[in-house]
Design an enzyme around this catalytic site. Structure first.
Site: not given
Length: 474
Positions: A125, A144, A146, A151, A305, A364, A368-369, A450
């Site tokens: 994603r 970024e 992923n 998710s 990253k 950064k 992740e997450g 989002r």
């Protein structure tokens, strides 16, 4: 950027009524999460947080994000096959970042043994924000990509219907009809199904590798149910199950509880806290197997990253995607400014610039997450502390993107209904399948919007900061 709901936002009574309808609609549609109090049980659930109103997204930038997704799929796949590039790019990072180093050691061990895996599945994603220039023009800038456990493809497949109903309740029937259909869960499942088919064993299962605590289980179930519809058996296991019960046969086929596993779909494994010694051993077992890993460890490393920062250097994209000048141009057009903090003059210079003007940048780490990035005063303090240490090479710097805020209501269980100034992040899901050297599937599989209040600098839905949203194209 146009603010299509200006009249609605100020009408308190209409908002109250619409919010009550919205919450019930989300529960009916299955936009659900387990609760923090009972994260192991589906006996008590609540709606996943979401916006009351769909958010305005510039149509041209939305279309640009979709148009470049197949290029990003190609790029991630090319990086995952380029040992020399991964070795050179991550050389400084693995000296100081133990998590990346351990992943890298497994990667090298698997390569030395020889890959048993012949089918490769990528579900990624690519996330963007809309940068607002001083002249008021907006540009699409990648935050970024992923490459592991990307998710909310499931829940976002259900969110547009909720927003469509809310708009109708508010008398916006025409606008409701303009919301785009969106079903990433179907697209993600089609990629998994293709990989399962190419693996070539009708009786083999797909294994979702899942977390110990699974609040976001319904998001995964959306994808899982799409596989059951295709008569593909799905099992759910944790790393500890793999350690205790997983094994390889002489051909390095993976077996769990006596069942052959065709595809391992990781919804876990992207943060250091996941791993103890047993879990690292389980990860190695999975990576050594013939099963299709989504992602395999090379593709997880491609999403770091440090790789993102290296891709922005002149000439790198051309080397990775030879013969694809249009793809290179499309990808490069989405890059924000990215800077290396490696030791040496270049790293010293950018570190000093960021310490002097921390509001310009985001710091950064290789994680992740959500919820890991550093901004403002915190960025300055951390850089001051590590500026003369090799530890700084475990980070990259990126230009801070400045989106135009808009008013919306963020609906969260047990939270007051209040208007917030918000900014949004658009993610495009990509799916590809490669068999040997041949790419047999490469597509964009849907989108995720989002939105969060502007006081929160960092963090996604799972981190409890952002909420699910639907784009309204303007």
């Amino acid at each position: 950027m146009a603010a299509p709901w200006r009249d609605v936002v100020r009408d308190a009574a209409a908002v109250r009524d619409a919010a009550a309808v919205a919450v019930d609609a989300a529960l009916l549609a299955g936009v659900l999460m387990r609760t923090g109090e009972q994260p192991h049980s589906s006996d008590v659930v609540n709606y996943a947080p979401f916006t009351l109103l769909p958010s305005a997204v510039p149509r041209a930038l939305f279309e640009q994000a979709y148009a470049v997704q197949q290029d990003f799929n190609l790029l991630v796949d090319a990086i995952s096959q380029n040992k020399e590039f991964l070795e050179q790019t991550l050389a400084s990072t693995i000296k100081v970042d133990d998590f990346t180093a351990r992943l890298f050691r497994i990667y090298m061990q698997v390569l030395e043994e020889g890959l048993a895996q012949t089918v490769f599945l990528g579900i990624n994603r690519s996330d963007y924000m809309f940068d607002c220039g001083v002249d008021g023009t907006t540009a699409l800038k990648q935050i970024e990509i992923n490459t592991i456990a990307a998710s909310f493809g499931g829940l976002t497949s259900r969110t547009a219907d909720v927003h469509g109903l809310v708009l109708k309740v508010l008398g916006k029937t025409k606008e409701a009809s303009q919301l785009l259909p969106n079903n990433p869960s179907k697209g993600l499942a089609s990629g998994i199904a293709k990989a399962w088919e190419l693996y070539g064993s009708q009786s083999a299962v797909v294994m979702f590798l899942v977390e110990e605590i699974q609040r976001n289980i319904f998001d995964q179930r959306c994808v899982e149910n799409e596989l059951w519809k295709r008569n593909i058996r799905v099992i759910r296991r944790r790393f500890r199950d793999v350690f205790e019960k997983g094994c390889l046969d002489g051909s390095r086929r993976l077996y769990m509880d006596g069942q052959e596993v065709a595809v391992v779909y990781y919804r876990e494994g992207y943060v250091p806290q996941t791993y103890n010694q047993q879990n690292w051993e389980a990860r190695l077992l999975l990576e050594r197997s013939r099963a299709v890993k989504c992602p395999d460890i090379a593709t997880q490393l491609a999403g770091t990253k440090k790789v993102q920062q290296e891709l922005s250097r002149p000439g790198i994209l051309e080397k990775l995607l030879p013969g694809h000048p249009e793809a290179v141009a499309r990808v490069r057009a989405t890059f924000a400014g990215l800077y290396s903090l490696d030791e040496g003059e270049e790293g010293d210079k950018i570190a000093a610039t960021a310490i002097a003007d921390p509001e310009r940048f985001v710091l950064k780490p290789q994680r992740e997450g959500g919820g890991n990035n550093l901004y403002g005063e915190e960025l300055r303090q951390v850089l001051e502390k590590i500026k003369d240490s090799p530890e700084r090479t475990s980070y990259i710097l990126m230009d801070k993107i400045k989106p135009q805020p808009a008013l919306n209501y963020l609906l969260r269980a047990h939270s007051p209904l209040q208007v917030s100034e918000c900014i949004s992040e658009l993610g495009i899901f990509g799916v590809y399948v490669r068999q040997g050297r041949e790419l047999v599937l490469n597509e964009a599989a849907g989108h995720l919007l989002r939105t969060k209040a502007i006081e929160h600098a960092d963090g996604g839905v799972a981190a409890g900061v952002a909420v699910l949203d639907t784009p309204y194209l303007v």
